[in-house]
Design a protein around this motif. Sequence first.
Motif, mmCIF file in Angstrom:
data_model
loop_
_atom_site.group_PDB
_atom_site.id
_atom_site.type_symbol
_atom_site.label_atom_id
_atom_site.label_comp_id
_atom_site.label_asym_id
_atom_site.label_seq_id
_atom_site.Cartn_x
_atom_site.Cartn_y
_atom_site.Cartn_z
ATOM 1 N N GLU A 105 2.413 1.703 -3.460
ATOM 2 C CA GLU A 105 1.430 2.239 -4.398
ATOM 3 C C GLU A 105 1.232 3.737 -4.197
ATOM 4 O O GLU A 105 1.078 4.495 -5.158
ATOM 5 C CB GLU A 105 0.092 1.511 -4.240
ATOM 6 N N TYR A 106 1.234 4.164 -2.931
ATOM 7 C CA TYR A 106 1.080 5.592 -2.634
ATOM 8 C C TYR A 106 2.268 6.376 -3.187
ATOM 9 O O TYR A 106 2.102 7.444 -3.791
ATOM 10 C CB TYR A 106 0.962 5.802 -1.124
ATOM 11 N N HIS A 137 2.506 9.353 -6.268
ATOM 12 C CA HIS A 137 2.855 10.723 -5.899
ATOM 13 C C HIS A 137 4.258 11.104 -6.347
ATOM 14 O O HIS A 137 4.917 11.971 -5.752
ATOM 15 C CB HIS A 137 2.698 10.915 -4.380
ATOM 16 N N ASP A 159 0.828 -1.211 0.000
ATOM 17 C CA ASP A 159 0.000 0.000 0.000
ATOM 18 C C ASP A 159 0.862 1.262 0.000
ATOM 19 O O ASP A 159 0.533 2.242 -0.682
ATOM 20 C CB ASP A 159 -0.932 0.007 1.220
#
Length: 212
Positions: free
Chosen positions: A10-11, A15, A7
């Motif tokens: 993926e963040y 960004h 997770d």
Amino acid sequence: MEILPHDLQEYLDGHCDPEPECLQTINRETYLKVLRPHMLSGHYQGRVLSFLSKMMQPRRILEIGTFTGYATICLAEGLTDDGIIHTIEVNRELEEMLNSHFKLTSVEKKIKLHFGEALNIVPDLEEDNFDVVFIDADKKNNFNYFQLVLNKVRSGGLIIIDNVLWKGKVYGPENDVDTKLIRELNDQISVNKSVEKLILPIRDGLLVIRKK
């Protein structure tokens, strides 16, 4: 292998700057056509390499371990107008794929591809003032590569070594041969007074070394 939780990764991917279209193509082709596609640097690490290269504005880069050319292209993005990246790949069977991948980019003419054993090729390179070196090849020779290139890097130049966290094994109880070699590499460089160094927990670990 990525050290960070999925997770979080993926963040981070979401960004940073988007993956260029040519690199998306190379990513897909690598996973479709090549054994061990996880060796590819990938989106986030590729943007890190590109970012570091652009900060250094290198005229000369050396890469040991081309694979399918993803990291090569990322590093080449930061080259000066007259810059060159020398990249060395041991597997000649990748030549056709590499040439097709480089043709997808705007940096094709800045890439000089060599095939063979890096330990034999590097000493014969006429270049001896590299701004950036990226090492991502056979792990058993990582420290040999480091010693080989150190005198070919300018003061203030960078040496970047991939996979130094080794799937998390280096800080765990594992004692297989490959894990021991990566630990020894990290330990030897950590006490080397001629360089500044830090490990970035990116993907499988990037050891970033600055020559004093």
